[in-house]
Design a protein around this motif. Structure first.
Motif, PDB file in Angstrom:
ATOM      1  N   ARG A 524      34.891  61.270  34.829  1.00 10.11           N
ATOM      2  CA  ARG A 524      34.088  61.024  33.623  1.00 10.11           C
ATOM      3  C   ARG A 524      35.002  60.999  32.410  1.00 10.11           C
ATOM      4  O   ARG A 524      35.945  61.750  32.313  1.00 10.11           O
ATOM      5  CB  ARG A 524      33.026  62.103  33.494  1.00 10.11           C
ATOM      6  N   MET A 526      35.232  59.878  27.915  1.00 10.28           N
ATOM      7  CA  MET A 526      34.458  60.015  26.684  1.00 10.28           C
ATOM      8  C   MET A 526      33.431  58.901  26.515  1.00 10.28           C
ATOM      9  O   MET A 526      32.548  58.994  25.698  1.00 10.28           O
ATOM     10  CB  MET A 526      35.402  60.046  25.489  1.00 10.28           C
ATOM     11  N   PHE A 527      33.634  57.822  27.297  1.00  9.58           N
ATOM     12  CA  PHE A 527      32.717  56.696  27.203  1.00  9.58           C
ATOM     13  C   PHE A 527      32.138  56.433  28.586  1.00  9.58           C
ATOM     14  O   PHE A 527      32.763  56.751  29.585  1.00  9.58           O
ATOM     15  CB  PHE A 527      33.461  55.432  26.764  1.00  9.58           C
ATOM     16  N   LEU A 548      31.301  61.636  29.664  1.00  5.74           N
ATOM     17  CA  LEU A 548      31.447  63.080  29.540  1.00  5.74           C
ATOM     18  C   LEU A 548      30.876  63.453  28.183  1.00  5.74           C
ATOM     19  O   LEU A 548      31.152  62.791  27.185  1.00  5.74           O
ATOM     20  CB  LEU A 548      32.942  63.412  29.593  1.00  5.74           C
ATOM     21  N   GLN A 571      47.168  69.093  31.109  1.00  5.29           N
ATOM     22  CA  GLN A 571      46.124  68.089  31.339  1.00  5.29           C
ATOM     23  C   GLN A 571      46.669  66.693  31.075  1.00  5.29           C
ATOM     24  O   GLN A 571      46.355  65.751  31.780  1.00  5.29           O
ATOM     25  CB  GLN A 571      44.922  68.352  30.435  1.00  5.29           C
ATOM     26  N   LYS A 572      47.492  66.594  30.056  1.00  4.95           N
ATOM     27  CA  LYS A 572      48.083  65.295  29.719  1.00  4.95           C
ATOM     28  C   LYS A 572      48.973  64.814  30.874  1.00  4.95           C
ATOM     29  O   LYS A 572      48.948  63.646  31.249  1.00  4.95           O
ATOM     30  CB  LYS A 572      48.903  65.443  28.442  1.00  4.95           C
ATOM     31  N   LYS A 575      47.121  63.277  33.517  1.00  2.00           N
ATOM     32  CA  LYS A 575      46.614  61.941  33.190  1.00  2.00           C
ATOM     33  C   LYS A 575      47.658  60.864  33.395  1.00  2.00           C
ATOM     34  O   LYS A 575      47.342  59.687  33.386  1.00  2.00           O
ATOM     35  CB  LYS A 575      46.139  61.914  31.739  1.00  2.00           C
ATOM     36  N   GLN A 580      45.743  53.187  32.042  1.00  2.00           N
ATOM     37  CA  GLN A 580      44.801  52.843  30.995  1.00  2.00           C
ATOM     38  C   GLN A 580      44.484  51.351  31.072  1.00  2.00           C
ATOM     39  O   GLN A 580      45.371  50.517  30.937  1.00  2.00           O
ATOM     40  CB  GLN A 580      45.443  53.174  29.647  1.00  2.00           C
ATOM     41  N   LYS A 583      39.832  50.757  27.387  1.00  2.00           N
ATOM     42  CA  LYS A 583      39.658  52.141  26.949  1.00  2.00           C
ATOM     43  C   LYS A 583      39.609  53.099  28.127  1.00  2.00           C
ATOM     44  O   LYS A 583      39.583  54.307  27.963  1.00  2.00           O
ATOM     45  CB  LYS A 583      38.318  52.256  26.198  1.00  2.00           C
ATOM     46  N   GLU A 585      40.503  55.035  31.685  1.00  2.00           N
ATOM     47  CA  GLU A 585      41.625  55.513  32.484  1.00  2.00           C
ATOM     48  C   GLU A 585      41.238  55.479  33.956  1.00  2.00           C
ATOM     49  O   GLU A 585      40.257  56.086  34.356  1.00  2.00           O
ATOM     50  CB  GLU A 585      42.002  56.927  32.074  1.00  2.00           C
TER      51      GLU A 585
ATOM     52  N   GLU B 220      25.928  70.807  31.833  1.00  2.39           N
ATOM     53  CA  GLU B 220      26.385  70.258  30.556  1.00  2.39           C
ATOM     54  C   GLU B 220      25.214  70.131  29.575  1.00  2.39           C
ATOM     55  O   GLU B 220      25.319  70.500  28.407  1.00  2.39           O
ATOM     56  CB  GLU B 220      26.984  68.882  30.861  1.00  2.39           C
ATOM     57  N   LEU B 363      33.383  59.215  17.267  1.00  2.00           N
ATOM     58  CA  LEU B 363      33.827  60.558  17.655  1.00  2.00           C
ATOM     59  C   LEU B 363      34.602  61.200  16.515  1.00  2.00           C
ATOM     60  O   LEU B 363      34.762  62.420  16.457  1.00  2.00           O
ATOM     61  CB  LEU B 363      34.722  60.476  18.901  1.00  2.00           C
ATOM     62  N   LEU B 380      33.543  67.022  22.370  1.00  2.00           N
ATOM     63  CA  LEU B 380      34.571  66.460  23.255  1.00  2.00           C
ATOM     64  C   LEU B 380      35.975  66.758  22.745  1.00  2.00           C
ATOM     65  O   LEU B 380      36.932  66.057  23.082  1.00  2.00           O
ATOM     66  CB  LEU B 380      34.368  64.941  23.372  1.00  2.00           C
ATOM     67  N   VAL B 386      43.882  66.384  23.996  1.00  2.00           N
ATOM     68  CA  VAL B 386      44.857  66.072  25.046  1.00  2.00           C
ATOM     69  C   VAL B 386      45.740  64.895  24.633  1.00  2.00           C
ATOM     70  O   VAL B 386      46.930  64.861  24.915  1.00  2.00           O
ATOM     71  CB  VAL B 386      44.128  65.736  26.374  1.00  2.00           C
ATOM     72  N   MET B 389      49.083  65.324  22.767  1.00  2.00           N
ATOM     73  CA  MET B 389      50.244  65.963  23.422  1.00  2.00           C
ATOM     74  C   MET B 389      51.304  64.920  23.726  1.00  2.00           C
ATOM     75  O   MET B 389      51.010  63.773  23.970  1.00  2.00           O
ATOM     76  CB  MET B 389      49.798  66.646  24.717  1.00  2.00           C
TER      77      MET B 389
END
Lengths: 597, 389
Positions: A524, A526-527, A548, A571-572, A575, A580, A583, A585, B220, B363, B380, B386, B389
């Motif tokens: 999930r 952000m979109f 999310l 976390q990065k 990823k 990508q 938008k 991932e 959630e 956002l 979020l 993230v 970073m």
């Protein structure tokens, strides 16, 4: 040494039936390696081979054995790869031998993989000597296995040798069997040189090392040699045998197996199966059976991190030094950026290359869907070879698409016939022949589209026959078919790297399976992520990964900012294995899903 | 060395607790007998060291925070000694905020006037909930009545400025239970409140239970509904959300915590305390360091050397810029784009091109020179952070 005192042989065995252990015993018994200095399973040298339990590269060893008749023999053991992708390499290794040991597990009996190789050995007129191994196991049943060998393979097993490589039982009997039962090589040392290239690999210090079997004539250090197919001429700088370490010799004559070095910069300059002759005194005819190896399966390899492009190129160059059956050239993808279109012998070969790139060169890669080479005739009359679905012309411009087909001969016990026939039909096969080879054994011959084979045919065949079916195949030309390009769209945009060419009747199911699989694999974000499968503008399947809505650390004080930052950095880092696309991932696994549905 | 004469914040860590709560991952320790005297002496000795340091000497202190652990396990006289030493070492701003964290289970009514006399002017109480069921679940030593009583005592002792913590989104918690907590909370007319969404922090018993499937977080949607209920209820009572988990009447936000989020300097004293100093030298953009975490080893190190630093990290431009944003964007007012540009040479959107995408996606927003997360963006925050970073 006269030809009467040479034996060239290979070992045919199913995975885990003890081939490597037996080879180790033979080496120890003949004093080539002392028990103390041996590491487990000397012949399999690459890590990957050990992990997958398959031998990819043949590694011949020369053993000296004083037989019970008091004479000393030179026994050349030529190991063979054990997977259908490498059938041709197996056939060249077998062509270099006069005999083969067939190792069968005394508890498990004959397994499928061995059957095809035994048949290939018999086709090459090899004498096959059965060895029933692991007789020390409590569940061993040598008599049943003896009958199995006769029923399933059709080979006389009345004088099979009983052995336990693990316990060292039967080792001497096997060596005696090799001496007494296998014919010695024929050929004349006075004829013009003809030597068969069995294998070739790259050594960083010496360039290409060529493993070969001399059939006629002889070569010496300093000989000027010519590769009969490729026409390349070299001067031999070193000549030797492995026993098992390399030992230089002055010359190699008819019947012998050994290696040569000749300042050959790339493995690609030598071809497995090619015939070596003397440049100044060439043989009239090359040895039979040479086929240039051509990649059958293509896919794109892209670095997940664009900065690794140059490293990927260097790694591919290095692997290519050692593996001439694999090809690559640069290509670009809208979704993935710069990468390479690579050609492989088959899916296993592709997996091996990809794993080696990731492991040995620490690269993170995305593999696009595997494809075969299609022949497309445009309405304008122009003909194209398409090895990348992206390059398929628009539907309106296509007169017809032809796909490569193979002719597969599948050996199987009769009880699995129904399942295997069902599979062949499902894979759009055309039946050519069904032949009963004995009371329980059947051989079926089918023409099948290669692109159905590359996906999962081999695995499915193994599963419907509980591993007992074996297969060999050869290319059988092109056949017109109703094929379409299936696209994957993410949030409306076509991800070019995931496009595939499929049969129209299967497009819907493939699309649905792929889209469902991707929904599970894309995390999930952000979109909302909408995944669609489409043929042209027609959507055949749709799934969505919901956005999310909440991801927040409640508490951030007490001053330990470093820890919070490191958490985010980790976390990065995670990823980085995602690509990508717009938008969105997309994790590597989602791209791999396109290979597996 | 560049001498920065801006005011700084001072953090004093009191690492002792009566019992350890199963969700807490702070540096807290339960011991048979709290070595209050020795530990206080160590704090005084460490302060002396920094009094002699070029980086801190002579600078004004804008806030002091006694955190823990449970600082209210210490007597007012000990707190008084520490504050006295601080004010001899450093000039204090006239309105210096001096906060002490208290646990309702350690409040016997007599201590609070003492803390006040010692100079403490703000109390932060670890209430967490007023529901007996949830207090028990959270492993708190205090009862609902003791929680209420603690707040009465704090107010009676004359602390006009006080705050307390609530934890929400406990497994099994209902919206009605949360509403009840909020209503009780507002009865006390607090000028400041913190409401934390329960998290399962690595290394805690709760995390273990969560990983093994015995504890299940709310969905959630439930968590979002709770966060919204909190924000609306507090807003109606005049408490504005000024950080992801913090609410205050106008002008009553915690200066000490704001300093962390605004990237200000702070000096941490005590076991496991963290410190931060901006742009100290050369190409570096700041230094963070922290003390020995174990109270015993901390005291030994101080006795031995006067300091107890174990970890030190220099921040390069990338790290410092990332921190600047992931701290600053926790605040609802956001970060000043100009402050970012003058420190890092580029605007935030030039430094992190994805900011444009987030603004388009509602956002983030930028108004009057401040870049901030929108209501949706705050939910979020980590997904965005993230990318810094």
């Amino acid at each position: 040494m006269s030809l009467e005192h040479i034996r060239n042989f290979s070992i045919i065995a199913h995975i885990d039936h003890g081939k490597s252990t037996l080879a180790d015993r033979l080496l120890e018994f003949t004093g080539a390696v002392s028990a103390r200095e041996r590491t487990d399973q000397i012949l399999d040298s690459m890590d990957l081979e050990r992990e997958r339990g398959i031998t990819i590269k043949a590694s011949p060893v020369c053993l000296r054995y004083r037989a019970r008749d008091g004479k000393e023999y030179k026994l050349n053991l030529i190991d063979t790869p054990g997977h259908v992708d490498f059938t041709y390499e197996v056939s060249r290794s077998l062509a270099a031998c006069e005999g083969a040991l067939l190792i069968v597990d005394a508890a498990q009996g004959v397994e499928a993989q061995t059957v095809a190789n035994v048949h290939m050995a018999l086709d090459h007129n090899l004498e096959v000597l059965p060895v029933i191994n692991k007789i020390d196991l409590p569940s061993a049943d040598p008599e049943r296995v003896r009958k199995d060998i006769e029923d399933v393979i059709g080979l006389d097993a009345s004088n099979a040798i009983l052995a336990s490589a693990k316990e060292g039982i039967g080792t001497e009997e096997i060596l005696e069997g090799i001496v007494q039962r296998f014919p010695h090589p024929k050929g004349s040392i006075d004829d013009p040189l003809r030597a068969l290239i069995i294998d070739c690999w790259f050594d960083p210090y010496h360039g290409a090392v060529v493993m070969m079997r001399v059939f006629d004539g002889k070569m010496a250090k300093g000989s000027r040699i010519r590769m009969m197919f490729s026409g390349n001429v070299f001067e031999v700088t070193r000549l030797g045998v492995f026993s098992p370490g390399p030992v230089e010799v002055a010359e190699l004559g008819a019947g012998e197996v050994g290696f040569l070095m000749a300042a050959i910069k790339e493995v690609a300059e030598t071809r497995i199966g090619d015939t070596i002759t003397l440049a100044d005194q060439p043989a009239g005819e090359p040895l039979p059976g040479f086929k240039p190896m051509k990649p059958m399966v293509f896919s794109g390899l892209y670095p997940t991190d664009a900065n690794q492009y140059q490293s990927l190129r260097e790694a591919l160059d290095k692997l290519r030094l050692n593996d001439s059956s694999f090809t690559f050239e640069p290509e670009t993808s809208q979704a993935l950026g710069f990468g390479f279109r690579c050609g492989f012998l088959g899916l296993l070969h592709m997996d091996i290359i990809r794993e080696r790139l990731e492991r040995e060169f620490a690269l993170s890669l995305i593999t696009t869907a595997a494809t075969v080479v299609y022949r497309v005739t445009k309405t304008s009359g122009e003909t194209l070879q398409i090895d990348n679905p992206v390059r398929l012309p628009a539907e309106g411009d296509i007169e017809q698409i032809e796909e490569p087909v193979i002719q597969a001969a599948i050996h199987l016990p009769q009880e699995f016939l129904g399942g295997v026939l069902g599979l062949c039909e499902e894979k759009r096969g055309t039946q050519k022949e069904i032949r009963y080879l004995g009371p329980k054994r059947v051989m079926i011959v089918y023409q099948l589209p290669l692109n159905e084979i590359v996906v999962d045919f081999y695995d499915r065949l193994k599963s419907v026959s509980r591993g007992y079916a074996s297969m060999e195949y050869e290319m059988a030309g092109y056949r017109a078919a109703d094929l379409v390009k299936l696209d994957v769209r993410i949030n409306g945009d076509v991800v070019d790297a995931m496009s595939m060419i499929v049969h129209r009747d299967k497009a819907y199911y493939r699309g649905r399976d792929l889209v469902q699989k991707m929904r599970e694999l894309i995390p999930r974000q952000m979109f909302e992520v909408v995944i669609q499968a489409a043929i042209g503008s027609r959507i055949v399947s749709r799934e969505a990964v919901k956005a999310l809505r909440k991801n927040v650390t409640a508490k951030c004080y007490g001053g330990d900012i470093t820890r919070k930052r490191k958490l985010l950095e980790r976390q990065k880092e995670g990823k980085k294995r995602m690509k990508q696309v717009g938008k969105v991932e997309i994790p590597q696994e989602a791209f791999l899903a396109a290979l597996k549905v | 060395m560049i001498h920065c004469k801006e005011p700084f914040s001072l953090y004093i860590h009191i690492p002792y607790c009566i019992s350890k709560c199963p969700y807490c991952d702070f540096n807290s320790h339960v011991v048979a007998e709290i070595p209050e005297r020795n530990y206080t002496d160590a704090l005084l000795r460490e302060l002396e060291h920094y009094d002699n340091s070029d980086n801190w000497r002579g600078r004004t202190v804008q806030s002091i925070f006694f955190g823990g652990g449970t600082p209210s396990t210490f007597k007012p006289s000990s707190i008084g000694n520490i504050l006295e030493q601080i004010s001899t070492a450093f000039p204090l701003e006239s309105d210096c905020e001096i906060t002490l964290e208290a646990n309702p289970g350690t409040v016997d009514g007599t201590n609070f006037p003492g803390y006040r006399d010692a100079g403490v002017n703000r109390i932060s109480v670890g209430i967490q909930s007023f529901q007996p069921r949830l207090l028990k679940f959270l492993g708190r030593v205090h009862t609902a009545d003791e929680g209420r009583k603690a707040l009465d005592v704090v107010r009676q002792a004359g602390f006009a400025d006080f705050s307390f913590d609530l934890i929400f989104a406990n497994p099994g918690q209902t919206l009605a239970e949360l509403e009840a907590d909020l209503n009780v909370a507002l009865e006390y007319r607090p000028p400041h409140l913190s409401a934390y969404n329960l998290t399962f922090e690595e290394g805690t018993p709760f995390h273990h239970e969560y990983r093994s499937g015995r504890l299940r977080s709310l969905t959630e949607d439930e968590e979002i509904a709770m966060a919204e209920l909190i924000e609306q209820t507090f807003f109606a009572a005049g408490l504005q959300r000024y950080e992801i988990s913090n609410y205050a009447l106008p002008g009553c936000h915690s200066r000490h915590n704001m300093n962390y989020w605004q990237n200000g300097d702070y000096l941490g004293i005590g076991a496991g305390a963290h410190s931060y100093l901006r742009a100290a030298s050369g190409f570096m953009f700041g230094t963070r360091w922290s003390n020995e975490k174990s109270p015993g080893r901390y005291m030994a190190a101080i006795a031995d050397a006067g300091i107890a630093v174990t970890d030190r990290e220099e921040l390069d431009r990338i790290k410092a810029a990332g921190e600047f944003l992931f701290l600053g964007l926790r605040m609802t007012r956001g970060v000043s784009s100009e402050a970012f540009s003058s420190r890092f040479g580029k605007s935030p959107a030039d430094f992190y091109p994805k900011i444009k995408i987030w603004i388009e996606a509602d956002l983030m927003e930028e108004t009057k020179g401040f870049l901030r997360l929108t209501h949706r963006g705050l939910l979020l925050a980590n997904s965005i952070f993230v990318e810094f970073m």
